[in-house]
Design an enzyme around this catalytic site. Structure first.
Site, PDB file in Angstrom:
ATOM      1  N   GLY A  85      51.368  37.277  42.688  1.00 23.21           N
ATOM      2  CA  GLY A  85      50.467  38.294  43.232  1.00 23.21           C
ATOM      3  C   GLY A  85      50.441  38.287  44.743  1.00 23.21           C
ATOM      4  N   GLY A 122      48.454  40.129  46.687  1.00 21.26           N
ATOM      5  CA  GLY A 122      47.212  40.746  47.171  1.00 21.26           C
ATOM      6  C   GLY A 122      46.589  39.883  48.255  1.00 21.26           C
ATOM      7  N   GLY A 154      44.492  37.369  48.057  1.00 23.11           N
ATOM      8  CA  GLY A 154      44.510  35.936  47.756  1.00 23.11           C
ATOM      9  C   GLY A 154      45.894  35.340  47.904  1.00 23.11           C
ATOM     10  CD  GLU A 171      33.702  52.420  50.465  1.00 27.54           C
ATOM     11  OE1 GLU A 171      33.399  51.682  51.411  1.00 27.54           O
ATOM     12  OE2 GLU A 171      34.583  52.123  49.626  1.00 27.54           O
ATOM     13  CG  ASP A 177      39.122  41.048  42.592  1.00 27.36           C
ATOM     14  OD1 ASP A 177      38.400  40.408  43.380  1.00 27.36           O
ATOM     15  OD2 ASP A 177      39.417  42.245  42.731  1.00 27.36           O
TER      16      ASP A 177
END
Lengths: 432, 432
Positions: free
Chosen positions: A11, A13, A15, A171, A308
């Site tokens: 991943g 992302g 992290g 948003e 997450d």
């Protein structure tokens, strides 16, 4: 040791990428796996979904970010399984990959609470494709309304329902309000975009439930100014094509709506289930792996889970929230833990520094809770802008985003209003 | 007359959009039909296909461009048929549309000379989706090569074949050369992108056959510097997945290649066939309608056909080339003809002012033939940049494009290198 310590990070992302960057000088050999070739700045996805920014503005090619980090290689691959006993990661692309330390940070997707078929009708906002798909749905709704003679159907076309009033929902609703009231003004001849009905549905009793009540009230006011109707204590009980059924005060109501967007719950990536089964770790109700204070799995100090997809108890006993800053801090923490471990040193448990939360409600309105100070309006909006630009990876992105924002701000224009992708013609044949 | 003169324009490209803009003050009621909600600046599509620009940089929402032109409405719709006797346009979306004057400018797509199945294997570059699809193929080729252990297969992954050495083919080949030799440097650990083999195949005896021979030689040199291998007098006789078979000097050769791009011929939009059948107008071999000197159809002064789908004889008897400036001039001409006609005035036949042709070959290399002067190298590149920026509709686009270009130029970086769309995961589930 004869060969370098092999680290596999799944991943790219917040992290995973920060774990890799923190290990820049560590005596390790890192392989960063991702299904995508870019790091995505998810907090700004809603800007792409509403035509304010282009996908490339909020994405940085992973290879470009890590090109000079010699101890790291990037591999575009999909992980099918993880064998913690043999310490191997199984890839869809060819043979597997052995590791000495595994760092798993594959994030979360939207939670439809078992109603998987809702996903097609009410998409969530997690990937670039989600964003361009939602952008297509929103813009097409106005186009169809312009062609629609039947008033009831036209009304449904101009009804936008956003499920969930967390930061993303707020948003999205706010920018759709801007789009309808400001950006699209004078763009149509038969409809008035300002007549669009934008419904923000929230199950609890206020918007931004994770924020202090005072800011929720301010946010609700700002939303009202943008023509957004907030309905709290409202639960979605069914989603159909072109309609959503809700329950409020024990009353069921069917709301005809052409566009339904999902910003309700999140569900951890399936890899968490694979890890739990393999290691006996527990999952929470959102499918997140419950990790040790050092973000490792019980009995497996060589496996870190973060971001997450991890359930990590904070000092106050409450789980660390699933927000970008938490994932970034956890990535950096894991990098430090591993470097120190290789030097034979130990590290105290992960401690989440809550720098506060922020949400923006369209043009120059925002709410911020930095813990020591809470503010709203233009100052909060500028702070939000500043902080997001700081976190945007890649100088060009920052520059382009700032330019595009200032331009949008002054002209009230959104240039990236393109209807592309599925449902949009791919070749100009019979174009017209 | 009791009601205003109804003008229907099919296609919001260079021809149709300019016809609409020229009729700004005419006593007419204009409906501009397009399947897309934006005007596309096609000459820069190759920049999107190679990650230099974002789609929104070269597209302008039609409604935004025409928002203040009160006599014009934009309709997102697909034309199924044209009834010239009843003067009606039949739409896929609901009922048809009556007209007093019809302006058809739906462009062209790629010509596979009857081999339609080649389109999937060797896509052409006409739409935003084509561009992001080609971008995906080019970037994935390097990613697959990085994973590929077998040397022959790795070689095929790093072989890019571009069919057709017109401006688009030359520009594609040049930027892929840049990508491989400059942009992706240090991005990989197992392959060297600079070892990529970029083949530009041309059926005639030189690149840019429509340019003066001297410039063809200069272009070929510039391409060679970027590592592009040009093969002239070479005909593609078959396209297979992962390979292309060519004939050169009566020798057939099979070239294994992961990425094959088509920039060979163009075929007019199918609407030209519908019009020809309805009016008895003739089609040329590229399927273009042969129009009268005033761009109308024989016996139908109320139907104009222009741009890439029209075959219009120039003063020299040669057909007007299918380039953007020609379409723009024709659009403006048709607008003038109609305005004058409504005032009872006549207009001399269309005359194409050839302002010359240009092609760019990557970073700071280009060739230009302005008729009265021919030049190449940096001056040509700057002229090309300047002219393209002038033509880009929408100030923001110009600004962003200029910024992105200067940035790419100085950093030799291409930020929009995103692998998105088909084949790219849509949700982060099992992401890794």
């Amino acid at each position: 040791m004869d060969r370098p310590h092999r680290v596999v990070i799944i991943g790219g992302g917040f992290g995973g990428l920060n774990a890799a960057l923190t290990l820049k000088r560590a005596p390790v050999q890192i392989t960063l796996l991702d299904r995508r070739n870019f790091h995505l700045f998810q907090p700004l996805l809603y800007q792409v979904a509403t035509g304010g920014l282009s996908p490339a503005n909020i994405a940085a090619p992973l290879r470009a970010v890590l090109r000079r980090q010699k101890n790291t290689e990037v591999l575009l691959a999909e992980v099918l399984d993880i064998n913690v006993t043999e310490r191997r990661v199984l890839l869809r692309e060819g043979d597997g990959l052995g590791y000495d330390t595994l760092i798993v940070a594959t994030g979360a997707r939207h939670h439809y609470f078992g109603k998987h078929h809702w996903e097609q009708l009410a998409p969530g906002l997690k990937t670039i494709e989600d964003a361009t798909d939602i952008r297509r749905r929103i813009l097409l709704a106005f186009e169809v309304a312009e062609r629609e003679a039947d008033l009831a159907r036209r009304r449904a076309c101009l009804t936008f329902v956003i499920v969930g009033a967390g930061p993303t929902g707020v948003e999205l609703a706010g920018t759709i309000g801007e789009l309808a009231h400001i950006t699209l003004r004078d763009n149509f001849r038969r409809i008035n975009p300002a007549e669009a009905c934008i419904l923000l549905l929230e199950g609890t009793d206020r918007v931004l439930p994770s924020f202090p009540p005072k800011l929720s009230i301010k946010a609700a006011r700002a939303l009202a100014r943008l023509g957004v109707t907030v309905q709290t204590n409202t639960i979605v009980i069914d989603v159909q094509p072109d309609a959503v059924t809700v329950r409020r005060a024990d009353q069921a109501e069917r709301i005809p709506a052409h566009t339904i967007l999902w910003a309700a719950g999140v569900l951890a990536s399936p890899l968490s289930g694979i890890l739990a089964k393999a290691t006996g770790a527990e999952l929470d109700r959102a499918g997140r792996v419950i990790v040790q204070p050092d973000l490792t799995l019980p009995g497996h100090p060589e496996v870190f889970v973060l971001g997450d997809m991890a359930h990590c108890k904070g000092a106050d006993g409450k789980p660390v929230p699933g927000v970008a800053p938490a994932a970034i801090q956890q990535g950096q923490y894991v990098g430090r833990v591993l470097s120190r471990r290789l030097r034979g040193e130990t590290t105290p448990p992960f401690h989440y520094k809550d720098r506060g939360s922020m949400a923006t409600i369209g043009r120059s309105a925002a709410v911020a809770d930095l813990g020591w100070v809470r503010f709203s309006g233009l100052p909060a909006w500028l702070a939000w802008l500043f902080i997001h630009l700081i976190y945007l990876i890649g100088f060009q992105n920052r520059l382009l985003v700032l330019l595009q924002w200032s331009w949008n701000y002054y002209t009230r224009n959104r240039a990236a209003r393109l209807i592309t992708g599925d449902g949009a013609p791919r070749s100009p044949e019979a174009r017209g």
